[in-house]
Structures are given as C-alpha cells and as structure tokens.
Design a protein around this motif. Structure first.
Motif, PDB file in Angstrom:
ATOM      1  N   HIS A   1     -54.351   4.516 -31.918  1.00 61.71           N
ATOM      2  CA  HIS A   1     -53.041   4.220 -31.051  1.00 61.71           C
ATOM      3  C   HIS A   1     -53.937   3.521 -29.563  1.00 61.71           C
ATOM      4  O   HIS A   1     -53.192   2.316 -29.521  1.00 61.71           O
ATOM      5  CB  HIS A   1     -52.681   5.438 -30.819  1.00 61.71           C
ATOM      6  CG  HIS A   1     -52.010   5.249 -29.735  1.00 61.71           C
ATOM      7  ND1 HIS A   1     -50.491   4.788 -29.848  1.00 61.71           N
ATOM      8  CD2 HIS A   1     -51.412   5.829 -28.451  1.00 61.71           C
ATOM      9  CE1 HIS A   1     -49.817   5.143 -28.827  1.00 61.71           C
ATOM     10  NE2 HIS A   1     -50.241   5.170 -27.728  1.00 61.71           N
ATOM     11  N   HIS A   2     -54.251   4.818 -28.864  1.00 59.37           N
ATOM     12  CA  HIS A   2     -54.699   3.280 -27.764  1.00 59.37           C
ATOM     13  C   HIS A   2     -55.784   1.755 -27.817  1.00 59.37           C
ATOM     14  O   HIS A   2     -55.239   0.760 -27.746  1.00 59.37           O
ATOM     15  CB  HIS A   2     -55.791   3.815 -26.237  1.00 59.37           C
ATOM     16  CG  HIS A   2     -55.207   5.145 -26.200  1.00 59.37           C
ATOM     17  ND1 HIS A   2     -56.045   5.838 -26.209  1.00 59.37           N
ATOM     18  CD2 HIS A   2     -54.337   5.214 -25.645  1.00 59.37           C
ATOM     19  CE1 HIS A   2     -55.878   6.691 -25.522  1.00 59.37           C
ATOM     20  NE2 HIS A   2     -54.364   6.728 -25.022  1.00 59.37           N
TER      21      HIS A   2
ATOM     22  N   ILE B   1     -52.659  -0.598 -29.086  1.00 58.54           N
ATOM     23  CA  ILE B   1     -51.681  -0.892 -27.731  1.00 58.54           C
ATOM     24  C   ILE B   1     -53.023  -1.656 -26.858  1.00 58.54           C
ATOM     25  O   ILE B   1     -51.697  -3.048 -26.280  1.00 58.54           O
ATOM     26  CB  ILE B   1     -52.409   0.338 -26.541  1.00 58.54           C
ATOM     27  CG1 ILE B   1     -50.968   1.681 -27.319  1.00 58.54           C
ATOM     28  CG2 ILE B   1     -51.725  -0.139 -25.326  1.00 58.54           C
ATOM     29  CD1 ILE B   1     -49.163   1.853 -27.239  1.00 58.54           C
ATOM     30  N   GLU B   2     -53.808  -2.042 -27.298  1.00 60.92           N
ATOM     31  CA  GLU B   2     -54.654  -3.427 -26.560  1.00 60.92           C
ATOM     32  C   GLU B   2     -54.316  -4.858 -27.234  1.00 60.92           C
ATOM     33  O   GLU B   2     -53.876  -5.391 -25.881  1.00 60.92           O
ATOM     34  CB  GLU B   2     -55.705  -2.673 -26.641  1.00 60.92           C
ATOM     35  CG  GLU B   2     -56.383  -2.135 -25.089  1.00 60.92           C
ATOM     36  CD  GLU B   2     -56.185  -2.364 -24.158  1.00 60.92           C
ATOM     37  OE1 GLU B   2     -55.111  -1.564 -23.475  1.00 60.92           O
ATOM     38  OE2 GLU B   2     -56.225  -3.492 -23.695  1.00 60.92           O
TER      39      GLU B   2
ATOM     40  N   ARG C   1     -51.297  -5.353 -25.931  1.00 61.40           N
ATOM     41  CA  ARG C   1     -51.284  -5.954 -24.643  1.00 61.40           C
ATOM     42  C   ARG C   1     -51.759  -7.464 -24.162  1.00 61.40           C
ATOM     43  O   ARG C   1     -51.507  -8.704 -23.704  1.00 61.40           O
ATOM     44  CB  ARG C   1     -52.323  -5.267 -23.755  1.00 61.40           C
ATOM     45  CG  ARG C   1     -51.419  -4.019 -22.771  1.00 61.40           C
ATOM     46  CD  ARG C   1     -51.730  -3.899 -21.649  1.00 61.40           C
ATOM     47  NE  ARG C   1     -51.002  -2.609 -21.319  1.00 61.40           N
ATOM     48  CZ  ARG C   1     -51.185  -1.223 -21.721  1.00 61.40           C
ATOM     49  NH1 ARG C   1     -52.418  -1.028 -22.037  1.00 61.40           N
ATOM     50  NH2 ARG C   1     -50.929  -0.198 -21.240  1.00 61.40           N
TER      51      ARG C   1
END
Lengths: 237, 237
Positions: free
Chosen positions: A86-87, A90-91, A94
């Motif tokens: 997930h993270h 997300i990066e 971004r």
C-alpha cells in the motif's frame, strides 16, 4: 454477467485441472491483448493502492481474532506485507504529483462494499478471503500494469508480485482442514463465492466495457492461478 | 494502590506543570535507581514486544474506523511503525535463542485484558488510548531497559524511542477539539483513566514488589512526559 459464468464454465472444467498453455505464452498473450484495458495511471494506482489497504484491514482483523499467538505472529507479517505494498503504491501516486487520498477516493465506496460483503462469518473464512481476493487482485493488477508506461509497469509489478499472506494462511488452513474436513467443504464453497465477487471488482477496473472476448485469456489465466493457489490450500477451486 | 494515588497527587499539581529537574539529571537518576527493577531479558522482551502488538491492533482498528481517507492514511503509518517495533523486538527475542510466542505468552492475558478495558467508546477515545498508553509504555520500557546488558539496552532504546503514532493522532485530536470543546473534556477524562490503568501495567512489569519509593522518580518522569504529550493535544493531564 453471462460473461463471467461462461468464463468460469470454460476455465474450471469439473473435476479436472484446467488445460493451460505454458505460462510464458499466456503472459505474452496477455501483454498484447490486455494493455488497451489498462486505465489511466492515476485510476490504476488509486485502485491498486486502496485494494492493498483493504487487504491490510482484513489481515489486521485476522491478527486480532487469531486463536493462537503463533497464528497472530504469522499474520502480522502478512499485514506488514500488505501495508508495504500500500505505502509503495502511495509513493508512486505522489510521484505523479497527485494526492493519494483524492486518487483513491473515487474507488473507496465500491471497494469498501466489496470488503464488507466478503468478511465471512468467522476467522477461517476471513483468512480465505484475504488469500483468495488478494491472490486474484494482485495477479490482475500485475497483468493490467502491462498497459502502463514501461518504468512504472516494472515498479508496479515488482510491488504486486511480492509474496503476500499466502504462505502463512495456507499453512494455517491446510493444517486445520486436515483435522476437520467439513470446514474444508465450507471454505471451498466460500472461496467459490469470493471468486465471483472478486472478478466483478476486476471487471469494473477495466477501461471500457466492450470487447471482453479479447480479455478472456487473461481471466482464464487468473482463474488458473487461483486454482493452483486453492490446490496449495488442499481445496478444490 | 495508595502508591499510585500518592504518585499522581504529587506529580500533577492542579493547574500547574510539574516542577521537574532537568531531563538529563532525571535520566541519570533513573539509570541508577531503576535497573534493579528490570526483569530478566526474556520477560522484558516478551512484554515489550507484546505491548507493541497490542498497540498495533489498536491502531489497525483505528485505521478501519477512520472517518476520512486522510485520517486512515495517516494512521496506517502509525500502525506500520508499531508493527516494526514489534517485529524488531521479536528479532531480539530470537537472538536470545527463544521462541517469541512462548516468550510473550505469559504476558498475553493481562495485556489483552488491559487492551479490552481501554478500547474506549468511540474512535476518538481509541486514538487517545493509543497515544497515551503507547507514550507512557514506550517511555517506561526505555527507562527499564537501562537494567539490561549494555548492547541490548541500546538496541531496545533505539527501537522504543522511535516516534510512534504521536504526531498523526495529535493533529487529528487537536483539530477536532478546537471545534468541539466538549469532546476535549471527555477525552481529558478518558486520558486520566488511561494513566491509572497504564501505570498498573508498568507496575506489574517491575521485578519485585518492594521499594517503590526508590522508583518514584521514574514514575514522576513518566507522568511529566505524559503531561507534555497531553499539552501537545491541547488537553490538561
């Protein structure tokens, strides 16, 4: 809906493992046929990221409900794995100069509803939910990633192909159903329902709604991989 | 129980920040006074690791119950942080050639009961629970680590001192209570109950049950740090 039932009828012949072309061939076919269905970058990443978050929530719930410390401990690894995926997605959002929350938001209601309807009636069903849905969806978004720009496609695939909760859950389920065959029957039924619901999620992620015949080989491949994963559990898909 | 009420009366004078010696001095005092209360290595690590797992479970629950995607996303970082601390403490247990599950098991029932009784009645109370209990317990085990062999003490401190959920939760709570002072009152009351319950957990982690007067400076320090964290929330401790 006919499409799904046709797909399933064709891809899971009763009592026999599906006849598949060699895996490499299928993937090349997918790469050719599938990329036109890949959504734009942000809708792709938003959905993929939110799906990992939902899987994390399922696994975290499974951690809390785990009957033994050993199971709890194993599942924390799975939860951490889903959270990393997930993270990292997300990066990537971004890096596209977009806000992760805004990018995920349009997909949250449908995926939340999917999660709500697939929580199952006990811990074992919840484990199978994570195993089956994350398995199919990671495969699906990996295939769909073929339609992204090359570098991004490689990064997404690297993230999604990383093994998830598979091994921990497979060990737990396999051990338990060996001692309790009725549980095995119940979980096999549950998994079949999950496949239908999960394929609806994949379908809604495709760009456009025509030409499904073109993507059928991909769905056949998803089902074949799912069938292999169910074999690992000791269950018939 | 008198000990706790005396401690709290002394350390939180009404309406005033507690008068404290400079922090460095207090820590040195703690290092001298406190190490005799440090349990053996495995009981220390088992408790510290299990407490991180419980905090992870609280944060994961807060992720699921989050009313906005922004809050959800922030809290996943906190959950990942608690899970890392848990997994790193588990590694330290393995390095002692011990089984993590067996090492944590003796402490699970009491810590589970603590968690059950501190879940709160809504999402805001749950956030404050994680903030308050993890804050005090990380400080406590960091101080208690002074009694471990030197290298291990440094490793444990490094893990526990890493910032946890603090900032994310503080932002959420501060914003909300600015708009809703009654919520602030309720959360301040809730936090006071949490302090009492959390100090009981710390007390049970101490080796031996005599000589509490000797460790009072440490508890004064814990309360002082807690008071500072409550100031950050905009609440009176």
């Amino acid at each position: 809906m006919n499409w799904f039932s046709r797909l399933r009828r064709r891809s899971i012949p009763s009592g026999a493992a599906p006849q598949l072309p060699a895996r490499r061939e299928t993937n090349e076919q997918a790469r050719v046929d599938f990329s036109e269905f890949t959504p734009d970058i942000l809708p792709f990443l938003g959905q993929a990221a939110y799906i990992q978050l939902e899987n994390f929530e399922n696994l975290a719930r499974a951690v809390s409900a785990a009957p033994t410390l050993t199971a709890k401990e194993g599942l924390t690894r799975s939860a951490a794995g889903a959270l990393s995926k997930h993270h990292e997605l997300i990066e990537l959002i971004r890096r596209q100069k977009a806000e992760p929350d805004e990018t995920m938001a349009p997909f949250a209601p449908a995926i939340d509803a999917f999660r709500e309807s697939t929580l199952g009636s006990d811990w074992w069903e919840l484990l199978v939910t994570s195993y089956v849905t994350a398995g199919i969806l990671d495969d699906f978004f990996t295939l769909l990633a073929a339609g992204l720009p090359e570098r991004l496609a490689a990064e997404v695939s690297e993230i999604l192909r990383r093994p998830g909760a598979t091994e921990v859950i497979a060990d737990l389920v396999r051990t338990e159903i060996a001692a309790d065959p009725m549980l095995g029957h119940r979980l096999a039924l549950w998994a079949r329902r999950l496949v239908g619901d999960t394929l609806l999620v994949t379908r809604s992620a495709l760009r456009g709604a025509q030409g499904f015949d073109d993507v059928e080989p991909v769905f056949t491949e998803l089902i074949a991989e799912h069938t292999r994963r169910m074999d690992v559990l000791g269950l018939t898909a």
